[in-house]
Write a protein that holds these residues in place. Structure first.
Motif, PDB file in Angstrom:
ATOM      1  N   ALA A 117      -1.736 -12.831  23.014  1.00  0.00           N
ATOM      2  CA  ALA A 117      -2.983 -12.124  23.317  1.00  0.00           C
ATOM      3  C   ALA A 117      -3.892 -12.969  24.197  1.00  0.00           C
ATOM      4  O   ALA A 117      -4.509 -12.466  25.151  1.00  0.00           O
ATOM      5  CB  ALA A 117      -3.700 -11.756  22.020  1.00  0.00           C
ATOM      6  N   GLY A 118      -3.968 -14.273  23.923  1.00  0.00           N
ATOM      7  CA  GLY A 118      -4.818 -15.146  24.726  1.00  0.00           C
ATOM      8  C   GLY A 118      -4.257 -15.401  26.110  1.00  0.00           C
ATOM      9  O   GLY A 118      -5.000 -15.371  27.109  1.00  0.00           O
ATOM     10  N   ALA A 119      -2.952 -15.624  26.185  1.00  0.00           N
ATOM     11  CA  ALA A 119      -2.331 -15.954  27.470  1.00  0.00           C
ATOM     12  C   ALA A 119      -2.400 -14.797  28.453  1.00  0.00           C
ATOM     13  O   ALA A 119      -2.497 -15.011  29.668  1.00  0.00           O
ATOM     14  CB  ALA A 119      -0.876 -16.372  27.254  1.00  0.00           C
ATOM     15  N   ARG A 120      -2.377 -13.578  27.976  1.00  0.00           N
ATOM     16  CA  ARG A 120      -2.385 -12.413  28.863  1.00  0.00           C
ATOM     17  C   ARG A 120      -3.690 -12.295  29.646  1.00  0.00           C
ATOM     18  O   ARG A 120      -3.755 -11.587  30.644  1.00  0.00           O
ATOM     19  CB  ARG A 120      -2.148 -11.135  28.052  1.00  0.00           C
ATOM     20  CG  ARG A 120      -0.712 -10.970  27.591  1.00  0.00           C
ATOM     21  CD  ARG A 120      -0.477  -9.555  27.086  1.00  0.00           C
ATOM     22  NE  ARG A 120      -0.817  -8.572  28.106  1.00  0.00           N
ATOM     23  CZ  ARG A 120      -0.060  -8.261  29.143  1.00  0.00           C
ATOM     24  NH1 ARG A 120       1.100  -8.883  29.310  1.00  0.00           N
ATOM     25  NH2 ARG A 120      -0.430  -7.360  30.019  1.00  0.00           N
ATOM     26  N   LEU A 121      -4.720 -12.985  29.207  1.00  0.00           N
ATOM     27  CA  LEU A 121      -6.008 -12.899  29.896  1.00  0.00           C
ATOM     28  C   LEU A 121      -5.948 -13.469  31.313  1.00  0.00           C
ATOM     29  O   LEU A 121      -6.828 -13.185  32.129  1.00  0.00           O
ATOM     30  CB  LEU A 121      -7.078 -13.634  29.084  1.00  0.00           C
ATOM     31  CG  LEU A 121      -7.417 -13.023  27.717  1.00  0.00           C
ATOM     32  CD1 LEU A 121      -8.376 -13.912  26.959  1.00  0.00           C
ATOM     33  CD2 LEU A 121      -8.000 -11.617  27.882  1.00  0.00           C
ATOM     34  N   VAL A 122      -4.931 -14.289  31.605  1.00  0.00           N
ATOM     35  CA  VAL A 122      -4.847 -14.882  32.947  1.00  0.00           C
ATOM     36  C   VAL A 122      -4.192 -13.928  33.943  1.00  0.00           C
ATOM     37  O   VAL A 122      -4.205 -14.193  35.148  1.00  0.00           O
ATOM     38  CB  VAL A 122      -4.070 -16.221  32.920  1.00  0.00           C
ATOM     39  CG1 VAL A 122      -4.677 -17.171  31.913  1.00  0.00           C
ATOM     40  CG2 VAL A 122      -2.586 -16.008  32.627  1.00  0.00           C
ATOM     41  N   LEU A 123      -3.611 -12.849  33.467  1.00  0.00           N
ATOM     42  CA  LEU A 123      -2.911 -11.927  34.360  1.00  0.00           C
ATOM     43  C   LEU A 123      -3.894 -10.963  35.013  1.00  0.00           C
ATOM     44  O   LEU A 123      -4.825 -10.472  34.372  1.00  0.00           O
ATOM     45  CB  LEU A 123      -1.854 -11.141  33.570  1.00  0.00           C
ATOM     46  CG  LEU A 123      -0.756 -11.963  32.891  1.00  0.00           C
ATOM     47  CD1 LEU A 123       0.199 -11.038  32.136  1.00  0.00           C
ATOM     48  CD2 LEU A 123       0.015 -12.789  33.921  1.00  0.00           C
ATOM     49  N   ASP A 124      -3.677 -10.674  36.284  1.00  0.00           N
ATOM     50  CA  ASP A 124      -4.539  -9.744  37.004  1.00  0.00           C
ATOM     51  C   ASP A 124      -4.379  -8.318  36.487  1.00  0.00           C
ATOM     52  O   ASP A 124      -5.351  -7.563  36.407  1.00  0.00           O
ATOM     53  CB  ASP A 124      -4.227  -9.787  38.504  1.00  0.00           C
ATOM     54  CG  ASP A 124      -4.584 -11.127  39.126  1.00  0.00           C
ATOM     55  OD1 ASP A 124      -5.510 -11.781  38.628  1.00  0.00           O
ATOM     56  OD2 ASP A 124      -3.909 -11.519  40.106  1.00  0.00           O
ATOM     57  N   ASP A 125      -3.141  -7.948  36.148  1.00  0.00           N
ATOM     58  CA  ASP A 125      -2.856  -6.602  35.650  1.00  0.00           C
ATOM     59  C   ASP A 125      -2.465  -6.701  34.176  1.00  0.00           C
ATOM     60  O   ASP A 125      -1.397  -7.206  33.844  1.00  0.00           O
ATOM     61  CB  ASP A 125      -1.719  -5.975  36.450  1.00  0.00           C
ATOM     62  CG  ASP A 125      -1.404  -4.549  36.009  1.00  0.00           C
ATOM     63  OD1 ASP A 125      -2.043  -4.069  35.050  1.00  0.00           O
ATOM     64  OD2 ASP A 125      -0.514  -3.921  36.625  1.00  0.00           O
ATOM     65  N   PRO A 126      -3.309  -6.228  33.262  1.00  0.00           N
ATOM     66  CA  PRO A 126      -3.025  -6.361  31.837  1.00  0.00           C
ATOM     67  C   PRO A 126      -1.808  -5.585  31.351  1.00  0.00           C
ATOM     68  O   PRO A 126      -1.326  -5.814  30.237  1.00  0.00           O
ATOM     69  CB  PRO A 126      -4.305  -5.829  31.166  1.00  0.00           C
ATOM     70  CG  PRO A 126      -4.925  -4.939  32.190  1.00  0.00           C
ATOM     71  CD  PRO A 126      -4.599  -5.561  33.512  1.00  0.00           C
TER      72      PRO A 126
END
Length: 216
Positions: A117-126
């Motif tokens: 959940a935390g790591a996905r915050l760095v992605l431009d497209d969730p």
């Protein structure tokens, strides 16, 4: 509401003094203290008295920071070294004494989901499918998923401290000791990777990955 979250890990204890959240994640001050909770642990994972003393000293400092910050909620969680320790009650007692709240010991699968959940915050497209690897001191979590959340997760008994203590007897490590760690890591990761599809970016989190990124 201001809140404090404490991660009692195998190698370090992390404090987040959270004062808000936006699209990039939680806003607030972050503090990391290397306590080496797993350092010198018995074969069964029992945490030593000296490691407990280091944890206690760390939480004395964190408790003062939390009071100064004015947090209305405190959430302490324990990961691999804590959940495996036969004397987990000693760890929980220190947490209760210093923070006036109960320690929450999370299983490996839950740890993996939180890392994802935390790591996905760095992605431009969730909605982008991705894989997340969280290398810790006592365990490594590997997660595959997309915008709907984790689809598959595994927690491996593979960590910087765990394998270092199992194989390294010299400083600096001898070549054969490094080879032994690499071979064990490759075997464990290969067994886990067989269950994961290969689509999407690979996102690495935690101290080992950030140190490598800093060097590069």
């Amino acid at each position: 509401m201001r809140a404090a979250v404490i991660d009692v890990g195998s190698n370090s204890v992390r404090l987040l003094l959270a004062e808000g959240i936006d699209a990039t994640g939680v806003l607030g001050e972050r503090v990391v203290t290397v306590t080496g909770l797993r350092r010198g642990a018995d074969a069964d994972g029992r945490v030593t008295d000296s490691a407990l003393a280091r944890l206690d000293a760390c939480l004395v400092d964190y408790a003062a920071r939390i009071v100064s910050f004015g947090a209305t909620g405190v959430v302490p969680v324990g990961t691999a070294a804590v959940r495996e320790a036969p004397n987990v009650a000693d760890i929980a007692q220190i947490v209760r004494h210093r923070l006036a709240t109960d320690l929450i010991v999370i299983p490996g699968e839950r740890e993996a989901a939180l890392a994802f959940a935390g790591a996905r915050l760095v992605l431009d497209d969730p909605s982008t499918p991705c894989r997340v690897v969280d290398i810790g001191g006592g365990s490594t979590e590997v997660v595959q998923g997309d915008g709907a959340g984790p689809a598959h997760a595994v927690s491996l008994r593979l960590g910087v401290n765990r394998q270092g203590e199992a194989h390294v007897r010299h400083d600096p490590p001898r070549a054969d000791e490094v080879v032994a760690i690499r071979e064990e890591a490759r075997r464990m990761v290969a067994d886990a990777a067989a269950a994961f599809p290969g689509d999407g970016p690979l996102v690495g989190v935690a101290g080992t990955v950030t140190q490598v990124a800093a060097i590069l």
